[in-house]
Design a protein around this motif. Structure first.
Motif, PDB file in Angstrom:
ATOM      1  N   VAL A  31      44.056  29.955  28.928  1.00 34.69           N
ATOM      2  CA  VAL A  31      42.694  30.217  29.404  1.00 34.69           C
ATOM      3  C   VAL A  31      42.696  30.472  30.909  1.00 34.69           C
ATOM      4  CG1 VAL A  31      40.445  29.123  29.789  1.00 34.69           C
ATOM      5  CG2 VAL A  31      41.525  28.987  27.540  1.00 34.69           C
ATOM      6  N   THR A  32      43.462  29.685  31.651  1.00 35.06           N
ATOM      7  CA  THR A  32      43.554  29.872  33.102  1.00 35.06           C
ATOM      8  C   THR A  32      44.147  31.226  33.445  1.00 35.06           C
ATOM      9  OG1 THR A  32      43.845  27.479  33.400  1.00 35.06           O
ATOM     10  CG2 THR A  32      44.460  28.895  35.239  1.00 35.06           C
ATOM     11  N   ALA A  33      45.192  31.623  32.717  1.00 34.36           N
ATOM     12  CA  ALA A  33      45.827  32.923  32.959  1.00 34.36           C
ATOM     13  C   ALA A  33      44.853  34.065  32.667  1.00 34.36           C
ATOM     14  CB  ALA A  33      47.079  33.059  32.097  1.00 34.36           C
ATOM     15  N   LEU A  34      44.094  33.950  31.574  1.00 35.31           N
ATOM     16  CA  LEU A  34      43.115  34.980  31.240  1.00 35.31           C
ATOM     17  C   LEU A  34      42.009  35.055  32.296  1.00 35.31           C
ATOM     18  CD1 LEU A  34      42.764  34.501  27.374  1.00 35.31           C
ATOM     19  CD2 LEU A  34      43.659  36.514  28.554  1.00 35.31           C
ATOM     20  N   TYR A  35      41.612  33.892  32.819  1.00 33.65           N
ATOM     21  CA  TYR A  35      40.580  33.881  33.854  1.00 33.65           C
ATOM     22  C   TYR A  35      41.088  34.552  35.125  1.00 33.65           C
ATOM     23  CZ  TYR A  35      37.186  32.216  37.269  1.00 33.65           C
ATOM     24  OH  TYR A  35      36.248  32.151  38.272  1.00 33.65           O
ATOM     25  N   LEU A  39      39.561  37.822  36.925  1.00 36.84           N
ATOM     26  CA  LEU A  39      39.213  37.876  38.346  1.00 36.84           C
ATOM     27  C   LEU A  39      39.907  39.050  39.033  1.00 36.84           C
ATOM     28  CD1 LEU A  39      39.291  34.178  39.641  1.00 36.84           C
ATOM     29  CD2 LEU A  39      37.294  35.611  39.231  1.00 36.84           C
ATOM     30  N   THR A  40      41.211  39.189  38.777  1.00 35.34           N
ATOM     31  CA  THR A  40      42.000  40.223  39.443  1.00 35.34           C
ATOM     32  C   THR A  40      41.586  41.620  39.005  1.00 35.34           C
ATOM     33  OG1 THR A  40      43.873  38.700  39.547  1.00 35.34           O
ATOM     34  CG2 THR A  40      44.334  41.025  39.926  1.00 35.34           C
ATOM     35  N   SER A  41      41.527  41.829  37.694  1.00 32.42           N
ATOM     36  CA  SER A  41      41.260  43.177  37.173  1.00 32.42           C
ATOM     37  C   SER A  41      39.830  43.622  37.478  1.00 32.42           C
ATOM     38  CB  SER A  41      41.527  43.230  35.661  1.00 32.42           C
ATOM     39  OG  SER A  41      40.791  42.225  34.985  1.00 32.42           O
ATOM     40  N   ASN A  42      38.860  42.749  37.254  1.00 28.22           N
ATOM     41  CA  ASN A  42      37.476  43.116  37.561  1.00 28.22           C
ATOM     42  C   ASN A  42      37.258  43.258  39.062  1.00 28.22           C
ATOM     43  OD1 ASN A  42      35.752  43.192  35.012  1.00 28.22           O
ATOM     44  ND2 ASN A  42      36.792  41.251  34.737  1.00 28.22           N
ATOM     45  N   GLY A  43      37.903  42.380  39.837  1.00 25.24           N
ATOM     46  CA  GLY A  43      37.787  42.475  41.289  1.00 25.24           C
ATOM     47  C   GLY A  43      38.365  43.789  41.816  1.00 25.24           C
ATOM     48  N   LEU A  44      39.529  44.188  41.292  1.00 22.61           N
ATOM     49  CA  LEU A  44      40.134  45.453  41.703  1.00 22.61           C
ATOM     50  C   LEU A  44      39.267  46.641  41.320  1.00 22.61           C
ATOM     51  CD1 LEU A  44      43.965  45.106  40.978  1.00 22.61           C
ATOM     52  CD2 LEU A  44      42.879  45.571  43.176  1.00 22.61           C
ATOM     53  N   LEU A  45      38.706  46.595  40.110  1.00 21.25           N
ATOM     54  CA  LEU A  45      37.858  47.698  39.656  1.00 21.25           C
ATOM     55  C   LEU A  45      36.609  47.808  40.526  1.00 21.25           C
ATOM     56  CD1 LEU A  45      38.026  49.855  37.513  1.00 21.25           C
ATOM     57  CD2 LEU A  45      36.825  48.345  35.933  1.00 21.25           C
ATOM     58  N   LEU A  46      36.020  46.667  40.873  1.00 21.92           N
ATOM     59  CA  LEU A  46      34.863  46.677  41.771  1.00 21.92           C
ATOM     60  C   LEU A  46      35.240  47.263  43.130  1.00 21.92           C
ATOM     61  CD1 LEU A  46      33.287  43.171  41.032  1.00 21.92           C
ATOM     62  CD2 LEU A  46      32.152  45.369  40.718  1.00 21.92           C
ATOM     63  N   SER A  67      31.786  45.471  35.277  1.00 23.64           N
ATOM     64  CA  SER A  67      32.807  44.592  35.852  1.00 23.64           C
ATOM     65  C   SER A  67      32.170  43.401  36.562  1.00 23.64           C
ATOM     66  CB  SER A  67      33.679  45.376  36.838  1.00 23.64           C
ATOM     67  OG  SER A  67      34.538  46.245  36.157  1.00 23.64           O
ATOM     68  N   LEU A  68      31.078  43.644  37.271  1.00 30.65           N
ATOM     69  CA  LEU A  68      30.381  42.556  37.947  1.00 30.65           C
ATOM     70  C   LEU A  68      29.854  41.540  36.938  1.00 30.65           C
ATOM     71  CD1 LEU A  68      29.161  41.283  40.512  1.00 30.65           C
ATOM     72  CD2 LEU A  68      27.175  42.798  40.191  1.00 30.65           C
ATOM     73  N   MET A  69      29.253  42.031  35.859  1.00 32.26           N
ATOM     74  CA  MET A  69      28.729  41.137  34.823  1.00 32.26           C
ATOM     75  C   MET A  69      29.847  40.330  34.174  1.00 32.26           C
ATOM     76  SD  MET A  69      25.959  43.669  33.022  1.00 32.26           S
ATOM     77  CE  MET A  69      24.548  44.317  33.929  1.00 32.26           C
ATOM     78  N   ASP A  70      30.954  40.986  33.864  1.00 31.44           N
ATOM     79  CA  ASP A  70      32.086  40.284  33.247  1.00 31.44           C
ATOM     80  C   ASP A  70      32.655  39.224  34.188  1.00 31.44           C
ATOM     81  OD1 ASP A  70      32.133  41.479  30.767  1.00 31.44           O
ATOM     82  OD2 ASP A  70      33.438  43.114  31.382  1.00 31.44           O
ATOM     83  N   LEU A  71      32.765  39.569  35.465  1.00 34.54           N
ATOM     84  CA  LEU A  71      33.303  38.641  36.451  1.00 34.54           C
ATOM     85  C   LEU A  71      32.427  37.402  36.573  1.00 34.54           C
ATOM     86  CD1 LEU A  71      35.578  38.343  38.558  1.00 34.54           C
ATOM     87  CD2 LEU A  71      34.068  39.414  40.220  1.00 34.54           C
ATOM     88  N   LEU A  72      31.118  37.608  36.621  1.00 33.10           N
ATOM     89  CA  LEU A  72      30.188  36.483  36.728  1.00 33.10           C
ATOM     90  C   LEU A  72      30.134  35.688  35.429  1.00 33.10           C
ATOM     91  CD1 LEU A  72      27.235  38.229  38.635  1.00 33.10           C
ATOM     92  CD2 LEU A  72      28.922  36.635  39.576  1.00 33.10           C
ATOM     93  N   PHE A  73      30.153  36.391  34.289  1.00 33.81           N
ATOM     94  CA  PHE A  73      30.041  35.734  32.983  1.00 33.81           C
ATOM     95  C   PHE A  73      31.177  34.742  32.773  1.00 33.81           C
ATOM     96  CE2 PHE A  73      29.018  36.750  28.233  1.00 33.81           C
ATOM     97  CZ  PHE A  73      28.522  35.466  28.091  1.00 33.81           C
ATOM     98  N   THR A  74      32.413  35.199  32.995  1.00 33.67           N
ATOM     99  CA  THR A  74      33.549  34.299  32.780  1.00 33.67           C
ATOM    100  C   THR A  74      33.587  33.193  33.823  1.00 33.67           C
ATOM    101  OG1 THR A  74      35.927  34.270  32.309  1.00 33.67           O
ATOM    102  CG2 THR A  74      35.215  35.655  34.138  1.00 33.67           C
ATOM    103  N   SER A  75      33.060  33.459  35.032  1.00 35.07           N
ATOM    104  CA  SER A  75      33.053  32.434  36.082  1.00 35.07           C
ATOM    105  C   SER A  75      32.011  31.352  35.825  1.00 35.07           C
ATOM    106  CB  SER A  75      32.788  33.086  37.448  1.00 35.07           C
ATOM    107  OG  SER A  75      33.845  33.958  37.803  1.00 35.07           O
ATOM    108  N   PRO A  79      35.888  28.205  34.839  1.00 38.18           N
ATOM    109  CA  PRO A  79      36.333  27.205  35.819  1.00 38.18           C
ATOM    110  C   PRO A  79      35.916  25.786  35.458  1.00 38.18           C
ATOM    111  CG  PRO A  79      35.443  29.123  36.929  1.00 38.18           C
ATOM    112  CD  PRO A  79      35.122  29.286  35.486  1.00 38.18           C
ATOM    113  N   LYS A  80      34.682  25.625  34.997  1.00 37.76           N
ATOM    114  CA  LYS A  80      34.224  24.273  34.629  1.00 37.76           C
ATOM    115  C   LYS A  80      35.018  23.729  33.456  1.00 37.76           C
ATOM    116  CE  LYS A  80      30.391  21.416  33.133  1.00 37.76           C
ATOM    117  NZ  LYS A  80      30.997  20.274  33.841  1.00 37.76           N
ATOM    118  N   ALA A  81      35.269  24.572  32.446  1.00 34.63           N
ATOM    119  CA  ALA A  81      36.027  24.116  31.274  1.00 34.63           C
ATOM    120  C   ALA A  81      37.427  23.660  31.673  1.00 34.63           C
ATOM    121  CB  ALA A  81      36.100  25.240  30.240  1.00 34.63           C
ATOM    122  N   VAL A  82      38.088  24.420  32.535  1.00 34.61           N
ATOM    123  CA  VAL A  82      39.457  24.078  32.950  1.00 34.61           C
ATOM    124  C   VAL A  82      39.461  22.829  33.826  1.00 34.61           C
ATOM    125  CG1 VAL A  82      41.443  24.853  34.296  1.00 34.61           C
ATOM    126  CG2 VAL A  82      40.281  26.448  32.759  1.00 34.61           C
TER     127      VAL A  82
END
Length: 316
Positions: A31-35, A39-46, A67-75, A79-82
């Protein structure tokens, strides 16, 4: 079971998928690796779409919003779950639960509408290319984005306020990764059957029209593509559309399972798996699906990274 009158003070306990798995440490690392990937892929695309002027067209402006929505959605969730798993503290306050629900519903609803607008954008670009800048002017593009955010936030506010007004019972364990309507209603010490019916009706109303619009758009696109004289143009159109349909399938499949299927089809284990899919897996995969199969995005990425390297070298 007694009513839990200290809801505001005590909060809830989120018993997510990390707590109930056979290999929680391995799952937490995954889960941490996917997060981090999200972060990296959506951040780069933005970054790429913002910095490269060649991508300042409606298709990529809408993709930047996705990308912004996906970045915020997973955030909102990951982070709280981990952190909770690592600290062995699964509590969430009443206000925190309400806020998480509101943000998750807002971002999920906005993405639902945005995907329909992106399908319309592809339909206009392929079926009416000469009138593209008339039907998809910057004003229309920003109107689509604004509508997605406003309608989703208003819907999320209503759902959150009504869900959280119920009295909850002493068993305050939410057997779910995040605060969502279906698992919270199981804790309510009141008759929620009418509200569950309303959630079902509103889920169908909110999800099905955009999905129908997407399917209609791509059906018309398919007919147009099949009549294209150029093999290269046909291939490019099919690659772009197949990427979009992959994203649509992942998102709408999970959303339909959670909010359209009746409660009798739900169980905590399945709901947790589905929640991981649309809050963690999909946000990590979306930018890869778009960027790895899009030459314009890859070219822009190389240009932006090249500029950054030159700037760094000149500074040194």
């Amino acid at each position: 079971m007694e009513l839990w009158n200290s809801t505001w003070a005590s909060g809830f306990i989120l018993v997510g998928i990390l707590n109930g798995s056979g290999s929680p440490e391995l799952l937490c690392a995954t889960v941490t690796a996917l997060y981090l990937l999200a972060l990296t892929s959506n951040g780069l695309l933005l970054l790429v779409i913002t910095m490269d002027a060649r991508l300042h067209v409606p298709m990529y402006l809408l993709l930047r919003q996705l990308s912004l929505m996906d970045l915020l959605f997973t955030s909102v969730v990951t982070p709280k779950a981990v952190v909770d798993f690592l600290l062995r503290d699964d509590t969430i306050s009443f206000g925190g639960c309400a806020l998480q629900m509101f943000l998750a519903l807002t971002l999920g609803g906005a993405e639902d509408l945005l995907l329909a607008f992106m399908a319309y954008d592809r339909y206009v670009a392929i079926c009416h290319p000469l009138n593209y800048m008339i039907f998809m002017s910057p004003r229309v593009c920003w109107l689509m984005v604004t509508m997605s955010w406003i309608l989703a936030s208003l819907s999320a506010l209503g759902y959150t306020m009504y869900t959280m007004h119920y009295p909850f019972c002493n068993a305050r364990k939410i057997e779910h990764l995040l605060c969502e309507i279906p698992p919270l209603l199981k804790l309510a010490c009141a008759d929620t059957s009418r509200y569950e019916l309303m959630v079902y009706v509103m889920g169908v109303t909110f999800l099905m029209p955009p999905l129908a619009a997407i399917l209609a758009s791509y059906t018309l696109i398919l007919f147009t593509v099949l009549h294209m004289p150029s093999n290269e143009g046909r291939k490019k159109a099919l690659v772009t559309c197949s990427s979009h349909l992959t994203v649509v399938g992942m998102f709408y499949g999970a959303a339909t399972f959670m909010y359209v299927l009746p409660s009798s089809f739900h169980n905590p284990k399945q709901d947790n798996i589905i929640s991981v899919f649309y809050t963690i897996v999909t946000p990590a995969m979306n930018p890869l699906i778009y960027s790895l199969r899009n030459k314009e995005v890859l070219g822009a990425l190389k240009r932006v990274l090249g500029k950054c390297m030159l700037t760094t070298q000149s500074t040194l």
